[in-house]
Design a protein around this motif. Sequence first.
Motif, mmCIF file in Angstrom:
data_model
loop_
_atom_site.group_PDB
_atom_site.id
_atom_site.type_symbol
_atom_site.label_atom_id
_atom_site.label_comp_id
_atom_site.label_asym_id
_atom_site.label_seq_id
_atom_site.Cartn_x
_atom_site.Cartn_y
_atom_site.Cartn_z
ATOM 1 N N PRO A 94 0.816 -1.230 0.000
ATOM 2 C CA PRO A 94 0.000 0.000 0.000
ATOM 3 C C PRO A 94 0.848 1.279 0.000
ATOM 4 N N LYS A 95 1.983 1.251 0.686
ATOM 5 C CA LYS A 95 2.858 2.423 0.678
ATOM 6 C C LYS A 95 3.558 2.584 -0.668
ATOM 7 N N ALA A 96 3.842 1.471 -1.329
ATOM 8 C CA ALA A 96 4.421 1.544 -2.681
ATOM 9 C C ALA A 96 3.428 2.218 -3.623
ATOM 10 N N ILE A 97 2.172 1.836 -3.509
ATOM 11 C CA ILE A 97 1.128 2.442 -4.339
ATOM 12 C C ILE A 97 1.002 3.924 -4.018
ATOM 13 N N ASP A 98 1.008 4.261 -2.742
ATOM 14 C CA ASP A 98 0.907 5.680 -2.345
ATOM 15 C C ASP A 98 2.063 6.501 -2.904
ATOM 16 N N ALA A 99 3.275 5.936 -2.862
ATOM 17 C CA ALA A 99 4.439 6.654 -3.392
ATOM 18 C C ALA A 99 4.292 6.883 -4.891
ATOM 19 N N MET A 100 3.782 5.881 -5.605
ATOM 20 C CA MET A 100 3.604 6.039 -7.051
ATOM 21 C C MET A 100 2.453 6.988 -7.375
ATOM 22 N N LYS A 101 1.427 6.998 -6.557
ATOM 23 C CA LYS A 101 0.337 7.959 -6.773
ATOM 24 C C LYS A 101 0.854 9.386 -6.574
ATOM 25 N N TYR A 121 -0.734 -2.378 -8.433
ATOM 26 C CA TYR A 121 -2.141 -2.720 -8.280
ATOM 27 C C TYR A 121 -2.380 -4.185 -8.637
ATOM 28 N N SER A 122 -1.674 -4.695 -9.625
ATOM 29 C CA SER A 122 -1.784 -6.105 -9.974
ATOM 30 C C SER A 122 -1.393 -6.971 -8.780
ATOM 31 N N LEU A 123 -0.276 -6.648 -8.173
ATOM 32 C CA LEU A 123 0.183 -7.414 -7.012
ATOM 33 C C LEU A 123 -0.785 -7.315 -5.839
ATOM 34 N N ALA A 124 -1.461 -6.176 -5.740
ATOM 35 C CA ALA A 124 -2.412 -5.955 -4.643
ATOM 36 C C ALA A 124 -3.755 -6.626 -4.916
ATOM 37 N N GLY A 125 -3.903 -7.226 -6.098
ATOM 38 C CA GLY A 125 -5.153 -7.883 -6.427
ATOM 39 C C GLY A 125 -6.248 -6.929 -6.867
ATOM 40 N N GLU A 126 -5.851 -5.725 -7.245
ATOM 41 C CA GLU A 126 -6.801 -4.701 -7.700
ATOM 42 C C GLU A 126 -6.825 -4.704 -9.228
ATOM 43 N N LYS A 127 -7.493 -5.690 -9.780
ATOM 44 C CA LYS A 127 -7.492 -5.929 -11.224
ATOM 45 C C LYS A 127 -7.904 -4.701 -12.034
#
Length: 174
Positions: A94-101, A121-127
């Motif tokens: 989730p922090k990786a996603i936040d950094a990229m956002k 997002y793929s790794l997080a299961g957020e298809k």
Amino acid sequence: MPINSSKRRERQILAAEGYLALNMPDHALRELGHIEDVGDERYNVSMLHGEALLMKGEMQPALDDFREAHKEKPTELNALMRMAWCYKRVDQLPKAIDAMKLAYQFHKDVPVVLYNLACYYSLAGEKFEALSWLGRAFRMDRELLKLVPRETDFDPLRNDLDFQHLMALTSSQK
């Protein structure tokens, strides 16, 4: 005539960069450790220190350095991407996603930012998030298609019909 501290610091930074280019992280860390006053080079020193630690496989300390660099230059893409990369590897997706956002806020025109968001997002299961970001990345740079076959981050989606459809559709539009 003695070398002033800014010239010495500049030489030490250049030496550290050279050691990193030669894949000699311990030498780079030693050189960076001898810098007495980082002055206005805190961002560069933190980034170099983090890169050296990455070469050694020390993810959490590297992440700390990249966060320090980010504090110095909050919009700098390299620091944000390195932070995200480390967050992923220390199981803080989730922090990786936040950094990229955050990177996207400042770098909307950089296709790899969108591509990396799709990966995480793929790794997080957020298809649907993954496919949305991936489709946008492809529209910006079709060359990213070449990365997908080797990109393990998309393994959770490989057998998904929507993912396969996106890949087929994008590939046919070359």
